[in-house]
Design a protein around this motif. Sequence first.
Motif, PDB file in Angstrom:
ATOM      1  N   ASP A   1       0.775  -1.076   0.011  1.00 39.55           N
ATOM      2  CA  ASP A   1      -0.022  -0.044  -0.057  1.00 39.55           C
ATOM      3  C   ASP A   1       0.926   1.395  -0.238  1.00 39.55           C
ATOM      4  O   ASP A   1       0.629   2.209  -0.682  1.00 39.55           O
ATOM      5  N   ARG A   2       1.972   1.002   0.902  1.00 35.65           N
ATOM      6  CA  ARG A   2       2.966   2.226   0.718  1.00 35.65           C
ATOM      7  C   ARG A   2       4.405   1.643   0.720  1.00 35.65           C
ATOM      8  O   ARG A   2       4.539   0.472   1.819  1.00 35.65           O
ATOM      9  N   ILE A   3       5.367   2.188   0.226  1.00 37.68           N
ATOM     10  CA  ILE A   3       6.811   1.759   0.490  1.00 37.68           C
ATOM     11  C   ILE A   3       7.543   2.844   1.230  1.00 37.68           C
ATOM     12  O   ILE A   3       7.428   4.116   1.189  1.00 37.68           O
ATOM     13  N   VAL A   4       8.485   2.198   1.857  1.00 40.31           N
ATOM     14  CA  VAL A   4       9.418   2.961   2.636  1.00 40.31           C
ATOM     15  C   VAL A   4      10.618   2.804   2.172  1.00 40.31           C
ATOM     16  O   VAL A   4      11.208   1.694   2.372  1.00 40.31           O
ATOM     17  N   VAL A   5      11.276   3.589   1.520  1.00 34.62           N
ATOM     18  CA  VAL A   5      12.619   3.596   0.903  1.00 34.62           C
ATOM     19  C   VAL A   5      13.793   3.948   1.839  1.00 34.62           C
ATOM     20  O   VAL A   5      13.812   5.156   2.544  1.00 34.62           O
ATOM     21  N   LEU A   6      14.633   3.189   2.111  1.00 31.11           N
ATOM     22  CA  LEU A   6      15.499   3.393   3.183  1.00 31.11           C
ATOM     23  C   LEU A   6      17.024   3.665   2.563  1.00 31.11           C
ATOM     24  O   LEU A   6      17.171   2.590   1.719  1.00 31.11           O
ATOM     25  N   GLN A   7      17.887   4.216   3.060  1.00 25.30           N
ATOM     26  CA  GLN A   7      19.427   4.335   2.683  1.00 25.30           C
ATOM     27  C   GLN A   7      20.173   4.753   3.748  1.00 25.30           C
ATOM     28  O   GLN A   7      20.015   5.919   4.384  1.00 25.30           O
ATOM     29  N   GLY A   8      21.233   4.149   4.182  1.00 22.49           N
ATOM     30  CA  GLY A   8      21.990   4.533   5.184  1.00 22.49           C
ATOM     31  C   GLY A   8      21.452   4.772   6.646  1.00 22.49           C
ATOM     32  O   GLY A   8      21.859   5.718   7.166  1.00 22.49           O
ATOM     33  N   GLY A   9      20.320   3.883   6.886  1.00 26.97           N
ATOM     34  CA  GLY A   9      19.642   4.065   8.065  1.00 26.97           C
ATOM     35  C   GLY A   9      18.728   5.343   8.291  1.00 26.97           C
ATOM     36  O   GLY A   9      18.094   5.538   9.347  1.00 26.97           O
ATOM     37  N   ARG A  10      18.381   5.832   6.976  1.00 23.60           N
ATOM     38  CA  ARG A  10      17.515   6.905   7.048  1.00 23.60           C
ATOM     39  C   ARG A  10      16.408   6.686   5.980  1.00 23.60           C
ATOM     40  O   ARG A  10      16.489   5.827   5.054  1.00 23.60           O
ATOM     41  N   ILE A  11      15.185   7.348   6.234  1.00 26.79           N
ATOM     42  CA  ILE A  11      14.117   7.198   5.390  1.00 26.79           C
ATOM     43  C   ILE A  11      14.354   8.247   4.076  1.00 26.79           C
ATOM     44  O   ILE A  11      14.233   9.421   4.223  1.00 26.79           O
ATOM     45  N   GLU A  12      14.277   7.841   3.030  1.00 26.05           N
ATOM     46  CA  GLU A  12      14.556   8.740   1.710  1.00 26.05           C
ATOM     47  C   GLU A  12      13.137   9.203   1.351  1.00 26.05           C
ATOM     48  O   GLU A  12      13.060  10.386   1.090  1.00 26.05           O
ATOM     49  N   GLN A  13      12.062   8.244   1.225  1.00 23.43           N
ATOM     50  CA  GLN A  13      10.961   8.790   0.998  1.00 23.43           C
ATOM     51  C   GLN A  13       9.907   7.533   1.174  1.00 23.43           C
ATOM     52  O   GLN A  13      10.397   6.396   1.379  1.00 23.43           O
ATOM     53  N   VAL A  14       8.722   8.099   1.726  1.00 22.29           N
ATOM     54  CA  VAL A  14       7.444   7.121   1.859  1.00 22.29           C
ATOM     55  C   VAL A  14       6.309   7.618   0.999  1.00 22.29           C
ATOM     56  O   VAL A  14       6.068   8.888   0.823  1.00 22.29           O
ATOM     57  N   GLY A  15       5.723   6.568   0.170  1.00 20.90           N
ATOM     58  CA  GLY A  15       4.562   6.858  -0.577  1.00 20.90           C
ATOM     59  C   GLY A  15       4.033   5.835  -1.074  1.00 20.90           C
ATOM     60  O   GLY A  15       4.528   4.577  -1.081  1.00 20.90           O
ATOM     61  N   THR A  16       3.056   5.740  -1.708  1.00 21.89           N
ATOM     62  CA  THR A  16       2.245   4.848  -2.569  1.00 21.89           C
ATOM     63  C   THR A  16       3.484   4.145  -3.694  1.00 21.89           C
ATOM     64  O   THR A  16       4.398   5.137  -4.247  1.00 21.89           O
ATOM     65  N   PRO A  17       3.205   3.049  -4.304  1.00 24.32           N
ATOM     66  CA  PRO A  17       4.286   2.543  -5.328  1.00 24.32           C
ATOM     67  C   PRO A  17       4.327   3.793  -6.353  1.00 24.32           C
ATOM     68  O   PRO A  17       5.188   3.865  -6.922  1.00 24.32           O
ATOM     69  N   LEU A  18       3.212   4.153  -6.869  1.00 24.37           N
ATOM     70  CA  LEU A  18       3.295   4.995  -8.123  1.00 24.37           C
ATOM     71  C   LEU A  18       3.555   6.412  -7.737  1.00 24.37           C
ATOM     72  O   LEU A  18       4.267   7.132  -8.438  1.00 24.37           O
ATOM     73  N   ASP A  19       3.326   6.662  -6.531  1.00 25.46           N
ATOM     74  CA  ASP A  19       3.626   8.201  -6.051  1.00 25.46           C
ATOM     75  C   ASP A  19       5.425   8.071  -6.156  1.00 25.46           C
ATOM     76  O   ASP A  19       6.346   8.973  -6.694  1.00 25.46           O
ATOM     77  N   LEU A  20       5.910   7.035  -5.520  1.00 29.52           N
ATOM     78  CA  LEU A  20       7.490   6.967  -5.683  1.00 29.52           C
ATOM     79  C   LEU A  20       8.082   6.685  -7.072  1.00 29.52           C
ATOM     80  O   LEU A  20       9.029   7.431  -7.595  1.00 29.52           O
TER      81      LEU A  20
END
Length: 355
Positions: free
Chosen positions: A202-221
């Motif tokens: 439903d939503r993706i949390v993109v992580l990099q280096g222990g930080r959240i880069e972006q949160v959103g629906t798949p199509l938002d990202l």
Amino acid sequence: MAELKLSGVRKAYGATTVLHGIDLEVADGEFVVFVGPSGCGKSTLLRSIAGLEEITGGTIAIDGVDATHLPASERGLAMVFQSYALYPHMSVYANMAFALENMGLQRAEIDRRVQRAAGMLRLTDYLDRKPKALSGGQRQRVAIGRAIVRDPKIFLFDEPLSNLDAELRVATRKELAALHGEIGGTMIYVTHDQVEAMTLADRIVVLQGGRIEQVGTPLDLYNRPDNLFVAGFIGSPRMNLLPGRVTEPGKVALGEAGHEVACETGLLASGAAVTLGIRPEHLALAPEGRGLPLAIELVERLGGESYLYGRSAGLPQITLRLDGQSGHERGSTVALAFPQQSLHLFDEAGQSVRI
């Protein structure tokens, strides 16, 4: 089921910090996927939610209750691991019933829960079998069933499909999506595979280096990445990311020949270094001599679609997707057009330039 709230969650091992103040809310019944490259902190974050890792700072609330210092056994969560972790000497039924027996439930209630989960997962005909008599996909369904019977507040999945072959991964992924639709549970799923993330979440949390880069629906990202990392990580094949410079408002020059592309440049000054992004399916073929020249190095024909890989002087490899069966050959040259409505522009710091 329950909601989850993370506030300023930090995790450090000595002087090494692996989670840097994670803030996130997961709604009741939501399917959220943590995705990112190896070492980004996604499994550590999941284990912290489960209570298998003690966090260094911040709070974890489950259904409005502070669970930061609760042991894993008291959080009401169920976790499915990458390894099946089944008891080899027990039948499928016994594996699924084991935790319920330890909880002291009545035999009738145990049987009801096991039969219900087995029906959902198409395991009814295998309840008397031992794990060694099952396929990898069936074993993973038993592991999922073992979580379902506990009726947890939140399901946690740590790369549960990574041990399966490609065909089984696709089939089991569909089963997981159907399962979420049926039981409506809150689910948090960790994977490094962005295709799994795009198809399940439903939503993706993109992580990099222990930080959240972006949160959103798949199509938002997919359609509106916040930065270069998300733009390059979400999508398969990945977005073409081409270095360039602003020549004047509304124009970006690419490559050694300085091929100009019309693009909204916002408040960026002329001469500013930028990265132009465009997905392979959004590139178009232009009449010869009127677009960016691309020398084709490889052609992949997949039947319903074709991929052309090539280079233009001063630019990294470019990927172009065409519908159908392309007649282009290695060694030939095509011209590329850049539809303005499909372009993404990123500044020198890698942040999206949006108008």
